[in-house]
Every structure is written in structure tokens, then in C-alpha cells.
Scaffold this motif. Sequence first.
Motif, PDB file in Angstrom:
ATOM      1  N   ASN A 118       1.654  -1.333  -1.479  1.00  0.00           N
ATOM      2  CA  ASN A 118       1.601  -2.431  -2.436  1.00  0.00           C
ATOM      3  C   ASN A 118       0.719  -2.057  -3.624  1.00  0.00           C
ATOM      4  O   ASN A 118      -0.229  -1.278  -3.491  1.00  0.00           O
ATOM      5  CB  ASN A 118       1.057  -3.701  -1.780  1.00  0.00           C
ATOM      6  N   ARG A 233       3.354 -12.768  -5.442  1.00  0.00           N
ATOM      7  CA  ARG A 233       3.958 -11.618  -4.787  1.00  0.00           C
ATOM      8  C   ARG A 233       5.327 -11.335  -5.403  1.00  0.00           C
ATOM      9  O   ARG A 233       6.198 -12.213  -5.415  1.00  0.00           O
ATOM     10  CB  ARG A 233       4.090 -11.888  -3.290  1.00  0.00           C
ATOM     11  N   GLY A 238       6.306  -2.376  -6.093  1.00  0.00           N
ATOM     12  CA  GLY A 238       5.161  -1.571  -5.711  1.00  0.00           C
ATOM     13  C   GLY A 238       5.494  -0.087  -5.740  1.00  0.00           C
ATOM     14  O   GLY A 238       6.377   0.367  -6.468  1.00  0.00           O
ATOM     15  N   GLY A 248       7.235  -0.949  -2.137  1.00  0.00           N
ATOM     16  CA  GLY A 248       6.244  -1.950  -1.769  1.00  0.00           C
ATOM     17  C   GLY A 248       6.314  -3.153  -2.700  1.00  0.00           C
ATOM     18  O   GLY A 248       7.247  -3.305  -3.489  1.00  0.00           O
ATOM     19  N   GLU A 249       5.313  -3.997  -2.619  1.00  0.00           N
ATOM     20  CA  GLU A 249       5.279  -5.221  -3.416  1.00  0.00           C
ATOM     21  C   GLU A 249       4.192  -5.143  -4.481  1.00  0.00           C
ATOM     22  O   GLU A 249       3.208  -4.413  -4.334  1.00  0.00           O
ATOM     23  CB  GLU A 249       5.039  -6.430  -2.510  1.00  0.00           C
TER      24      GLU A 249
END
Length: 384
Positions: A118, A233, A238, A248-249
Motif C-alpha cells: 500500500n 482508500r 498502490g 496495492g491500495e
Amino acid sequence: MTDKRDYYEILGVSKSASDDELKKAFRQLAKKYHPDVNPGNKEAEAKFKEIQEAYAVLSDSDKKRQYDQFGHSAFQGGGGFDFNDMDMSDIFSDLFGFGDIFGGGRTRAANAPMQGANVRTAIRIKFEEAVFGTEKDIELNLKDGCSTCNSTGAKPGTTPVTCSKCNGQGQIAYTSQSLFGMMRNVQACPDCKGSGKIIKDKCIDCYGTGYKNSRKKIRVSVPAGIDNGQSIRIRDKGEPGINGGPRGELLVEVVVSRHPVFQRQDYNIFSAVPITYPIAVLGGDIRINTVDGDVIYTVKPGTQSETKVRLREKGVPTLRNKNVRGDHYVTLVVQIPTSLNNEQKELLKTFDEATYGTNKEDNKDEHKDEKKNKEKNKKKFWNK
């Protein structure tokens, strides 16, 4: 056939025991009765197997539900659960931190697809933007696939080769002696770093990583009602995944600037509004500033300073439903004049005498009577 002991009794826990309590009980008993700790002790070996079986059932939610309903009969008659076919390697790995003490079992491939890391960043917004929501554009450096090598990390015209040390598995296994006997441990291959591939000729643009940093602009939708310190989010923004895994985030922390008038607590807003002395005494309309604009509020005659009023649904929208809002609480503060001209002073004196004059005269008379009584008492004392 001898009846089996109750699984809860074996582990010494109640039926309402949590997963952590089950693990703790199993860990303590397994260490106590393991055959390596009690060599040649058939009774300890039997208890160790009994403990394994009990934990294997109670740590599995489906098996535990069957056992609670039907008891041991749930795993008899050719259907359901066979302890002899059970793989205990994951259980021991989870509890004791090592691999398969039985010399086999399932392990996760080091080169299996994994989600990317992330990325965290922060944005600053105004108080009103936090109340009603907004959109912000942010710029940050993110990794992207290298176009020169098509994310392989290898120089164009070449390809990565299978690692000879791990045969492309991305991991190697080794055994070692411990308190519990021979343990089989698995670790990422040191040669290929768990990828299963070796890049002999690296791409000159990404240096063999398969990724390059690029400056990206991302639009962030800030929801109405978000509070200071909360995060937004954003999926798939990410770091790139490993071995074909998803990205990812992006986690965007929101920093809300202070407001000169309003203060927020949960979904309610608080502020203070000054009112003049005549308005406090006589009552009247005042203008109160809210996040929705000014509203007219009628002050009741005789309002005291620090009186609190509530403006319903003039607060912050909730995150779950922007149509549901908190309230706005206003503290009315009476302003006392600090500078008066002679005419104003005379008017106030006239008002004071007209309103409180009778009481003042009564107080003067009471004071005179008290003084006379004191003089009489003094004369009596000296005449004795």
C-alpha cells in the motif's frame, strides 16, 4: 470400544473458549507431552495424539460445529473426519513458528502471486470541504511496468532463466534438529529472491526490477462528513503486485484545517455568538452564521449570558448517509459595554433607580437601624 474423552476436557477448556484460548491450551499440552520430551513414554505419546486430535477438531469451525451437535459420532461411520489423514503441519507452523515437523505438508510457494504494498499520502482540506465533500487532485510517484522490457526486468531480446538452485520453485527446504525432533523448514531461495527466475542480462532502463517510477495525477473523491485524521482508500493505486499479483491500495489521510468560528465534535458543530445587552434584556432577532449560511434566530427577553441554543440538522452529514446530519450548538454571550458617555450613564442610573431603587432605600434604612443598635449596645456596656 472404549469411549473417547471429551475434546474440551482433553484441552482443559470450556465450550465457549476463544481461538486464542484453544491455541494457548494446545501449545502448553503439546510441549508437555511431545514424544521428544518424553522418550519411550507410551502414555505421553498417547496423550500427545489425543491432544492433537482434540485441537484438530476444535480449531476448525466446521468440525467444531459438527462435534458440538453430534459428539464423536459426527466423525464415525465412514463419513466426515479422519484424523489419520489430517495434515498437522499448518497447525504447528502457526503455533510454534516452524515448518512441518512431520517432514511434509503444504507450504505456500514463495513465487506465488502477492498483492503489492500500500502507498500512503495525505491531503489538506478546508473545514467546509470536510462537511460537504469535495474532489482533490494529488500527484505522487508510483511504480509502473517498464515498457522497455515489458516488466520482465530482462534486457530486450533476452528472457529470465529458471533458477537452478530452487528449480523455479522460489523456495528451498532444509531440515534441522529441535526439541520436537527433525523439523522441515522452508525459506525463500537466496539466489532468485523467491521469484524462481534469474535475470542474467538486466534491462538498462529499470535495472532488472521490471518497474519504473512515474509521476501520476490521481483524483481523490472526499466524502461529505469525513473527519480529521480519517483515510480514504483507493483500490489498485498502490505498488504493483509481485509475481502477477494485484496492485496495492492508495491510502489518503485527510487533514482538516481549523475554522476560525466553528468547532466540530463527532457530527455536531459548536460556536459562540455575541449579543448586545439590550437584545439580551428585551429580546429580538440576531443573525447566526452556520455552514449552510446565515440563519435568523429570535432571542427571548431576559436571556442570560452563556445560554445555549440548538439548531437542528445544521451540523455535519454522516458518512453513511449525507442526508442525516448532526446539530449546531450556539452559545449566546452577552456583551457588557465598557465605554459609555454621560447621557448613557444617566440613562442607566435612571433605569437602575427605577428598577432597584426601593430595595436600595430599604437597605439604607436597615443599615441605619443596625448602626443605631450598635451605638446603644456600646452605651450599655460603658454604663455598667
